[in-house]
Scaffold this active site. Structure first.
Site, short mmCIF file in Angstrom:
data_model
loop_
_atom_site.label_atom_id
_atom_site.label_comp_id
_atom_site.label_asym_id
_atom_site.label_seq_id
_atom_site.Cartn_x
_atom_site.Cartn_y
_atom_site.Cartn_z
N ASN A 95 -10.91 -7.68 -5.31
CA ASN A 95 -12.23 -8.04 -5.84
C ASN A 95 -12.22 -7.72 -7.33
O ASN A 95 -12.31 -6.55 -7.72
CB ASN A 95 -13.31 -7.22 -5.11
CG ASN A 95 -14.69 -7.44 -5.71
OD1 ASN A 95 -14.89 -8.33 -6.54
ND2 ASN A 95 -15.65 -6.63 -5.29
N LYS A 111 -14.36 -8.31 -9.48
CA LYS A 111 -15.71 -8.05 -10.03
C LYS A 111 -15.88 -8.85 -11.32
O LYS A 111 -15.34 -9.96 -11.42
CB LYS A 111 -15.93 -6.54 -10.20
CG LYS A 111 -15.62 -5.78 -8.90
CD LYS A 111 -16.08 -4.36 -8.88
CE LYS A 111 -15.71 -3.73 -7.53
NZ LYS A 111 -16.19 -2.36 -7.39
N HIS A 135 -21.83 -6.91 -0.97
CA HIS A 135 -21.17 -5.80 -1.67
C HIS A 135 -22.25 -4.80 -2.12
O HIS A 135 -23.36 -5.19 -2.47
CB HIS A 135 -20.40 -6.33 -2.87
CG HIS A 135 -19.50 -5.30 -3.46
ND1 HIS A 135 -19.96 -4.32 -4.31
CD2 HIS A 135 -18.18 -5.05 -3.30
CE1 HIS A 135 -18.95 -3.52 -4.64
NE2 HIS A 135 -17.86 -3.95 -4.04
N GLU A 181 -22.68 -3.32 -4.78
CA GLU A 181 -23.23 -3.58 -6.12
C GLU A 181 -24.31 -4.66 -6.06
O GLU A 181 -25.30 -4.61 -6.79
CB GLU A 181 -22.07 -3.97 -7.08
CG GLU A 181 -21.24 -2.74 -7.42
CD GLU A 181 -19.77 -3.01 -7.67
OE1 GLU A 181 -19.38 -4.16 -7.94
OE2 GLU A 181 -18.99 -2.04 -7.57
N GLU A 211 -17.10 -0.07 2.97
CA GLU A 211 -16.96 0.47 1.62
C GLU A 211 -18.00 1.57 1.40
O GLU A 211 -19.16 1.27 1.06
CB GLU A 211 -17.19 -0.64 0.57
CG GLU A 211 -16.17 -1.76 0.63
CD GLU A 211 -15.99 -2.42 -0.74
OE1 GLU A 211 -14.84 -2.54 -1.17
OE2 GLU A 211 -16.98 -2.78 -1.39
N GLY A 244 -15.05 2.91 -7.13
CA GLY A 244 -14.85 3.09 -8.56
C GLY A 244 -14.92 4.54 -9.00
O GLY A 244 -15.03 4.82 -10.19
N SER A 299 -11.79 2.97 -3.99
CA SER A 299 -10.69 3.70 -4.62
C SER A 299 -9.39 3.63 -3.83
O SER A 299 -8.62 4.59 -3.80
CB SER A 299 -11.10 5.16 -4.91
OG SER A 299 -12.21 5.18 -5.80
P1 13P Z 1 -12.58 0.28 -6.36
O1 13P Z 1 -11.27 -0.04 -5.65
O2 13P Z 1 -12.50 0.09 -7.85
O3 13P Z 1 -13.11 1.60 -5.94
O4 13P Z 1 -13.64 -0.82 -5.85
C1 13P Z 1 -13.77 -1.05 -4.49
C2 13P Z 1 -14.65 -2.22 -4.31
O5 13P Z 1 -15.84 -2.17 -4.60
C3 13P Z 1 -14.05 -3.45 -3.80
O6 13P Z 1 -15.01 -4.38 -3.44
#
Ligand code: 13P
Length: 248
Positions: free
Chosen positions: A9, A11, A94, A96, A166, A172, A211
């Site tokens: 992803n 982003k 997601h 976010e 997640e 992150g 992560s």
């Molecule tokens: P990270 O791997 O940067 O923690 O992000 C995970 C994520 O949100 C994947 O959709």
């Protein structure tokens, strides 16, 4: 036997040059990868990635879609539009999108339905915040997120869905869930689905995100109910991403 999925992803991180370099790097290291590998690019780069991965095993994904099929919805992108660019998978719900753009469980359910109706595979994200984990509400939160979708589309429709667990506190942050923590929630999700449809529950791929890195991927993916990963930061570096792909 469920096949391992590794989805990147990206982003809101890309430029034309960056995408050329990243996809070239991934393609050049794909020999020996047996996982299904999906690249979830931002909308403007779908066409570029579609061309770059044409004729390879890599698959194309999007990061969002509209719940509506078409019409006067300025700024929105429909399921049919992303399909037009060779997209087969789409991330839905997601954290976010839930926390920054106010997507409720009902909106996420509508979007999941739009993906299914269009023949796309939704990668449905669920997960708890740190506060919810500390209050021992992880299972309740995940169940509520899943039940909203189950009540709209039915458990049978999960045949065409991938679930991504997640935990919000792991995204992150460099704080990965331990294999035991992640496995426990993955097993809970599979059991929850099994209560409605055991066949679908045994078949569905449940992937972990938060992560995940070249260092911890193998330990996570070797857990019985963890069928791969949804990768953020590490998906932006070809070598790290390839190591995760090879861990599956
Ligand atoms: P990270 O791997 O940067 O923690 O992000 C995970 C994520 O949100 C994947 O959709």
């Amino acid at each position: 036997m469920r096949k391992t999925i590794v989805a990147g992803n990206w982003k809101m991180n890309a430029s034309k040059d960056f995408v050329d370099t990243l996809v070239d790097g991934i393609l050049s290291g794909m020999s020996g990868v047996s996982s299904e590998v999906i690249l979830c690019a931002p909308f403007p780069y779908l066409s570029q990635v579609e061309t770059l991965i044409g004729g390879t095993n890599l698959m194309l994904g999007a990061q969002n879609l509209s719940a509506k099929p078409k019409g006067a919805f300025t700024g929105e992108v429909s399921a049919d539009m992303i399909k037009d660019f060779g997209v087969g998978h789409v991330i839905v719900g997601h954290s976010e999108r839930r926390s920054l753009y106010g997507e409720s469980n009902d909106v996420v359910a509508e979007k999941t339905k739009a993906a299914i109706d269009a023949g796309l595979t939704a990668i449905l994200c669920v997960g708890e915040s740190l506060e919810e984990r500390e209050a021992d509400k992880t299972e309740a939160v995940v169940a509520e997120q899943l039940n909203a979708v189950i009540s709209l589309v039915g458990a049978g429709a999960f045949d065409g869905i991938v679930i991504a667990y997640e935990p919000v506190w792991a995204i992150g942050t460099g704080l990965t869930a331990s294999p035991e923590q992640a496995q426990s929630v993955h097993a809970f999700i599979r059991n929850l689905l099994a209560n409605s449809n055991d066949k679908v529950a045994q078949k569905i791929q449940i992937i972990y995100g938060g992560s995940m890195s070249a260092e911890n991927a193998a330990d996570l993916i070797s857990c019985p109910d963890i069928d791969g990963g949804l990768i953020g930061g590490a998906a932006l570096k070809a070598d790290d991403f390839l190591q995760i792909c090879k861990a599956g």
